[in-house]
Design an enzyme around this catalytic site. Structure first.
Site, PDB file in Angstrom:
ATOM      1  N   ASN A   1      10.272   6.915  12.272  1.00  0.00           N
ATOM      2  CA  ASN A   1      10.147   6.824  10.812  1.00  0.00           C
ATOM      3  C   ASN A   1       8.854   7.513  10.404  1.00  0.00           C
ATOM      4  O   ASN A   1       7.766   7.061  10.757  1.00  0.00           O
ATOM      5  CB  ASN A   1      10.133   5.344  10.401  1.00  0.00           C
ATOM      6  CG  ASN A   1       9.954   5.159   8.910  1.00  0.00           C
ATOM      7  OD1 ASN A   1       9.945   6.111   8.151  1.00  0.00           O
ATOM      8  ND2 ASN A   1       9.810   3.913   8.498  1.00  0.00           N
TER       9      ASN A   1
ATOM     10  N   LYS B   1       7.717   7.807   7.425  1.00  0.00           N
ATOM     11  CA  LYS B   1       7.151   7.128   6.257  1.00  0.00           C
ATOM     12  C   LYS B   1       6.742   8.139   5.180  1.00  0.00           C
ATOM     13  O   LYS B   1       7.357   9.195   5.052  1.00  0.00           O
ATOM     14  CB  LYS B   1       5.996   6.222   6.694  1.00  0.00           C
ATOM     15  CG  LYS B   1       6.443   5.183   7.722  1.00  0.00           C
ATOM     16  CD  LYS B   1       5.443   4.079   7.906  1.00  0.00           C
ATOM     17  CE  LYS B   1       5.998   3.059   8.884  1.00  0.00           C
ATOM     18  NZ  LYS B   1       5.079   1.926   9.042  1.00  0.00           N
TER      19      LYS B   1
ATOM     20  N   HIS C   1      12.880  -2.589   5.434  1.00  0.00           N
ATOM     21  CA  HIS C   1      11.613  -2.312   6.116  1.00  0.00           C
ATOM     22  C   HIS C   1      10.560  -3.305   5.634  1.00  0.00           C
ATOM     23  O   HIS C   1      10.503  -3.660   4.460  1.00  0.00           O
ATOM     24  CB  HIS C   1      11.172  -0.882   5.822  1.00  0.00           C
ATOM     25  CG  HIS C   1      10.039  -0.420   6.679  1.00  0.00           C
ATOM     26  ND1 HIS C   1       8.747  -0.829   6.468  1.00  0.00           N
ATOM     27  CD2 HIS C   1       9.994   0.413   7.748  1.00  0.00           C
ATOM     28  CE1 HIS C   1       7.959  -0.271   7.374  1.00  0.00           C
ATOM     29  NE2 HIS C   1       8.690   0.489   8.161  1.00  0.00           N
TER      30      HIS C   1
ATOM     31  N   GLU D   1      10.659  -5.850  13.385  1.00  0.00           N
ATOM     32  CA  GLU D   1       9.498  -5.110  12.905  1.00  0.00           C
ATOM     33  C   GLU D   1       8.508  -6.083  12.283  1.00  0.00           C
ATOM     34  O   GLU D   1       8.553  -6.356  11.086  1.00  0.00           O
ATOM     35  CB  GLU D   1       9.987  -4.093  11.871  1.00  0.00           C
ATOM     36  CG  GLU D   1       8.954  -3.136  11.397  1.00  0.00           C
ATOM     37  CD  GLU D   1       9.567  -2.229  10.366  1.00  0.00           C
ATOM     38  OE1 GLU D   1       9.941  -2.755   9.301  1.00  0.00           O
ATOM     39  OE2 GLU D   1       9.678  -1.035  10.610  1.00  0.00           O
TER      40      GLU D   1
END
Length: 221
Positions: free
Chosen positions: A10, A12, A96, A166
């Site tokens: 990822n 981001k 997320h 996560e």
């Protein structure tokens, strides 16, 4: 048959056009096992999805970092699942921890997004995880179970779902869960799926550890 390994990145809210091209070049030159063994997915910012998709090697895939909870309309700044399907983007990351913590996305809202994205034909990396306060209070399992329960209430087919544990306390702090900590949560998540969804879903669903950032990797466990 064992679960296929899953490796994801990822990116981001990072990168420029030139930086993205460099990353793609490195990925394209990488040596990895075949798609029968490992599935590789990278998630650039929205604005770079088309360029990454068009230049990335065909055995690697792209994921969007989020999508809206329903069909498009007057939702300024959002991207719909239908748009991603139209761009032939196969994956999306939902729930997320940054979006849960900073933007206030509830378990139910994330679950609705997961269900809608799946219904439109997307594959979903569904994220769960606890804050530092929750971990220190001993409620990690309770928290990730509640997050998973909300998703399970809206999803009947888990074929296209990858669960990503996560922990919020590992986001941008330089801290990471130890292998033992990650495995413990993975074990509890799989046990929860077996008891509350089905033994088949528990056995086949890939569960990964991630704080997934540029230059870091996940794989299924």
């Amino acid at each position: 048959m064992g679960r296929k390994f899953f490796v994801g990145g990822n990116w981001k809210c990072n990168g420029t056009f030139d930086e993205v091209k460099k990353i793609v070049k490195i990925l394209n030159e990488g040596q990895v096992p075949s798609q029968d063994v490992v599935e590789v997915v990278v998630s650039p910012p929205y604005v770079f999805l088309p360029v990454v998709k068009s230049s990335l090697r065909p055995d690697f895939h792209v994921a969007a970092q989020n999508c809206w909870v329903k069909k498009g309309g007057a939702f300024t700044g959002e991207v719909s699942a239908e748009m991603l399907v139209n761009l032939e983007v196969p994956w999306v990351i939902l729930g997320h921890s940054e979006r849960r913590l900073i933007l206030g996305e509830s378990n139910e809202f994330v679950a609705d997004k997961v269900a809608y994205a799946l219904a439109q034909g997307l594959k979903v990396i569904a994220c769960v995880g606890e804050t530092l306060e929750q971990r220190e209070s001993g409620s990690t399992v309770e928290v990730v179970a509640a997050q998973t329960k909300a998703i399970a209430a809206k999803v009947s087919d888990w074929t296209n779902v990858v669960l990503a544990y996560e922990p919020v306390w590992a986001i941008g702090t330089g801290k990471v869960a130890s292998p033992a900590q990650a495995q413990e949560v993975h074990f509890e998540l799989r046990k929860w799926l077996q008891a509350n969804v089905s033994p088949e879903v528990a056995a086949t669903t890939r569960i990964i550890y991630g704080e997934i950032e540029r230059g870091r990797r996940n794989k299924c466990l």
